[in-house]
Design a protein around this motif. Structure first.
Motif, PDB file in Angstrom:
ATOM      1  N   PHE A  36       0.838  -1.203   0.000  1.00  0.00           N
ATOM      2  CA  PHE A  36       0.000   0.000   0.000  1.00  0.00           C
ATOM      3  C   PHE A  36       0.873   1.253   0.000  1.00  0.00           C
ATOM      4  N   ALA A  37       1.832   1.314   0.919  1.00  0.00           N
ATOM      5  CA  ALA A  37       2.662   2.516   1.061  1.00  0.00           C
ATOM      6  C   ALA A  37       3.505   2.773  -0.183  1.00  0.00           C
ATOM      7  N   LYS A  38       4.107   1.736  -0.750  1.00  0.00           N
ATOM      8  CA  LYS A  38       4.922   1.913  -1.955  1.00  0.00           C
ATOM      9  C   LYS A  38       4.074   2.401  -3.127  1.00  0.00           C
ATOM     10  N   THR A  39       2.870   1.843  -3.258  1.00  0.00           N
ATOM     11  CA  THR A  39       1.978   2.281  -4.343  1.00  0.00           C
ATOM     12  C   THR A  39       1.518   3.710  -4.110  1.00  0.00           C
ATOM     13  N   LYS A  42       4.496   5.962  -5.002  1.00  0.00           N
ATOM     14  CA  LYS A  42       4.785   5.929  -6.435  1.00  0.00           C
ATOM     15  C   LYS A  42       3.736   6.678  -7.254  1.00  0.00           C
ATOM     16  N   GLU A  43       2.446   6.441  -6.938  1.00  0.00           N
ATOM     17  CA  GLU A  43       1.361   7.030  -7.732  1.00  0.00           C
ATOM     18  C   GLU A  43       0.863   8.365  -7.183  1.00  0.00           C
ATOM     19  N   ARG A  45      -1.229   8.908  -4.883  1.00  0.00           N
ATOM     20  CA  ARG A  45      -2.674   8.813  -4.659  1.00  0.00           C
ATOM     21  C   ARG A  45      -2.957   7.508  -3.935  1.00  0.00           C
ATOM     22  N   PHE A  46      -4.164   7.400  -3.349  1.00  0.00           N
ATOM     23  CA  PHE A  46      -4.559   6.127  -2.771  1.00  0.00           C
ATOM     24  C   PHE A  46      -4.670   5.102  -3.895  1.00  0.00           C
ATOM     25  N   PRO A  47      -4.206   3.892  -3.664  1.00  0.00           N
ATOM     26  CA  PRO A  47      -4.264   2.886  -4.720  1.00  0.00           C
ATOM     27  C   PRO A  47      -5.649   2.236  -4.857  1.00  0.00           C
ATOM     28  N   PHE A  48      -6.657   2.903  -4.349  1.00  0.00           N
ATOM     29  CA  PHE A  48      -8.032   2.442  -4.480  1.00  0.00           C
ATOM     30  C   PHE A  48      -8.939   3.654  -4.333  1.00  0.00           C
ATOM     31  N   GLU A  49     -10.166   3.509  -4.787  1.00  0.00           N
ATOM     32  CA  GLU A  49     -11.113   4.621  -4.718  1.00  0.00           C
ATOM     33  C   GLU A  49     -11.694   4.713  -3.313  1.00  0.00           C
ATOM     34  N   ILE A  50     -11.760   5.914  -2.800  1.00  0.00           N
ATOM     35  CA  ILE A  50     -12.380   6.152  -1.500  1.00  0.00           C
ATOM     36  C   ILE A  50     -13.681   6.895  -1.744  1.00  0.00           C
ATOM     37  N   THR A  51     -14.776   6.313  -1.269  1.00  0.00           N
ATOM     38  CA  THR A  51     -16.079   6.942  -1.441  1.00  0.00           C
ATOM     39  C   THR A  51     -16.782   7.015  -0.093  1.00  0.00           C
ATOM     40  N   ALA A  52     -17.714   7.918   0.007  1.00  0.00           N
ATOM     41  CA  ALA A  52     -18.493   8.066   1.233  1.00  0.00           C
ATOM     42  C   ALA A  52     -19.554   6.979   1.296  1.00  0.00           C
TER      43      ALA A  52
END
Length: 84
Positions: A36-39, A42-43, A45-52
């Motif tokens: 998670f931290a490396k991605t 590198k990117e 951004r969070f490596p996944f979408e965060i939604t409410a």
């Protein structure tokens, strides 16, 4: 490279379920967080979408409060999707 420790608090059941899920993938929490931290770095951004979660939205919470009050005051009404 020097190693550092990160300590976080989570619900015990969530931790157990996380460990169980990761184990089924051949991973542990340290490896998963490192991925998670490396991605993230590198990117940038969070490596996944965060939604409410709409459950916690103001409108839904207000609706739930009204429904609870109606239930307490009047015995409630059947939901529109429930056929009597």
């Amino acid at each position: 490279m020097a190693k550092s420790t990160i300590s976080i608090r989570v619900d015990e059941d969530l931790k157990k379920e996380t460990e169980k899920t990761l184990d089924s993938m051949g991973l542990n929490i340290t490896t998963a967080f490192t991925i998670f931290a490396k991605t993230l770095v590198k990117e940038q951004r969070f490596p996944f979408e965060i939604t409410a979660d709409p459950f916690y939205g103001k409108e839904n919470q207000a609706y739930l409060k009204r429904a609870i009050k109606d239930l307490e005051d009047n015995g409630g009404n059947a939901h529109e999707l429930i056929n009597d």
